[in-house]
Write a protein that holds these residues in place. Structure first.
Motif, PDB file in Angstrom:
ATOM      1  N   LYS A  70      -8.639 -34.426  70.056  1.00  0.00           N
ATOM      2  CA  LYS A  70      -7.569 -33.651  70.134  1.00  0.00           C
ATOM      3  C   LYS A  70      -7.660 -32.690  71.296  1.00  0.00           C
ATOM      4  O   LYS A  70      -6.775 -32.404  72.002  1.00  0.00           O
ATOM      5  N   LEU A  71      -8.900 -32.196  71.474  1.00  0.00           N
ATOM      6  CA  LEU A  71      -9.146 -31.105  72.548  1.00  0.00           C
ATOM      7  C   LEU A  71      -9.064 -31.639  73.833  1.00  0.00           C
ATOM      8  O   LEU A  71      -8.363 -31.037  74.878  1.00  0.00           O
ATOM      9  N   SER A  72      -9.268 -33.042  74.038  1.00  0.00           N
ATOM     10  CA  SER A  72      -9.212 -33.666  75.435  1.00  0.00           C
ATOM     11  C   SER A  72      -7.745 -33.919  75.661  1.00  0.00           C
ATOM     12  O   SER A  72      -7.401 -33.596  77.030  1.00  0.00           O
ATOM     13  N   TYR A  73      -6.913 -34.076  74.654  1.00  0.00           N
ATOM     14  CA  TYR A  73      -5.394 -34.436  75.174  1.00  0.00           C
ATOM     15  C   TYR A  73      -4.945 -32.993  75.246  1.00  0.00           C
ATOM     16  O   TYR A  73      -3.690 -33.056  75.991  1.00  0.00           O
ATOM     17  N   LYS A  74      -5.209 -31.995  74.795  1.00  0.00           N
ATOM     18  CA  LYS A  74      -4.922 -30.745  74.809  1.00  0.00           C
ATOM     19  C   LYS A  74      -5.105 -30.031  76.297  1.00  0.00           C
ATOM     20  O   LYS A  74      -4.071 -29.647  76.996  1.00  0.00           O
ATOM     21  N   GLU A  75      -6.176 -30.545  76.687  1.00  0.00           N
ATOM     22  CA  GLU A  75      -6.424 -30.006  78.094  1.00  0.00           C
ATOM     23  C   GLU A  75      -5.462 -31.024  78.986  1.00  0.00           C
ATOM     24  O   GLU A  75      -4.941 -30.343  80.317  1.00  0.00           O
ATOM     25  N   MET A  76      -5.227 -32.316  78.966  1.00  0.00           N
ATOM     26  CA  MET A  76      -4.389 -33.065  79.586  1.00  0.00           C
ATOM     27  C   MET A  76      -2.936 -32.632  79.694  1.00  0.00           C
ATOM     28  O   MET A  76      -2.307 -32.861  80.744  1.00  0.00           O
ATOM     29  N   GLU A  77      -2.707 -31.812  78.403  1.00  0.00           N
ATOM     30  CA  GLU A  77      -1.078 -31.377  78.665  1.00  0.00           C
ATOM     31  C   GLU A  77      -0.744 -30.162  79.575  1.00  0.00           C
ATOM     32  O   GLU A  77       0.155 -30.122  80.173  1.00  0.00           O
TER      33      GLU A  77
END
Length: 238
Positions: free
Chosen positions: A108-115
């Protein structure tokens, strides 16, 4: 086999072996020294590749302009986890080193960074596990997140381009790596058809023999042999 594709422990590791398509996939965590050179080589040859980067990589302000350039150039940008966790034991693959909650939180945190770069989970639903190491449980957890687990196609030494001399016997020179790709193509009936060829966007400074400097030569060889180089979603879209 799924639509001519190959799966191992629930992850797709090769596209359709009857079609002369191949995906160049680059992973990244703490190093990005090859980024600009790789981007330039791909652009000059009009090739789209796929980049699976960790949250560590997306967070690194030094890499921001590179990520923006890769996105602008139309490459696939995906997740390689947030903190580059080792999910399962190297020797006992069935032994998990993370809980489901840890796995889900990290992802979840990785996709938050990608956003922060305008990349949504829908845009990047292929996931490449850290260390390219996983098991059936990780595959199942990934599927529950509406993501598709992938890994590199075995047979070449392309994924050893991160190694450096101090690793001893584990070190592979760029010449050895390049030759392993050529040898496989020339010795197997299906060659590199459907291959997910994994490389690294940057490597440890102790490796001075950088394989990405051979990328133009590799691309020329693949083109001469009739391969179309496509993004991972193009390769695996069935």
């Amino acid at each position: 086999m799924l639509g001519g594709q190959t799966q191992v422990l629930g992850a797709t590791v090769r596209g359709d072996s009857t079609k002369k398509k191949i995906s160049l996939v680059f992973t990244g965590d703490e190093f990005a020294d090859g980024g600009e050179e790789i981007a330039k080589s791909l652009k000059s040859e009009n090739i789209k590749a796929s980049f699976f980067l960790t949250g560590n990589f997306y967070r690194n302000s030094n890499f921001k302009s590179l990520i923006q350039k890769l996105k602008k150039d139309g490459h696939y940008l995906g997740s390689h986890s947030d903190r580059h966790l080792l999910y399962c034991d190297w020797n006992k693959r069935d032994s998990l080193l993370v809980t489901k909650a840890q796995f889900e939180r990290d992802l979840k945190l990785s996709y938050k960074e990608m956003e922060n770069f305008g990349i949504s989970k829908t845009d990047a639903n292929y996931f490449l596990p850290p260390y390219e190491w996983y098991n059936k449980t990780i595959s199942a957890w990934t599927e529950e997140q509406n993501l598709r687990l992938i890994n590199f196609t075995s047979g070449t030494r392309s994924n050893a381009d991160y190694t450096f001399p101090q690793l001893g016997k584990g070190y592979k020179s760029s010449t050895e790596i390049y030759q392993s790709i050529i040898s496989l193509n020339e010795s197997k009936p299906t060659g590199l058809n459907g291959y997910i060829l994994l490389l690294h966007i940057g490597t440890d400074p102790r490796r001075t023999d950088k394989f990405y400097r051979l990328l133009p030569k590799l691309i020329a060889y693949l083109k001469e042999n009739g391969y179309e180089m496509v993004k991972i979603d193009n390769l695996l879209n069935h």
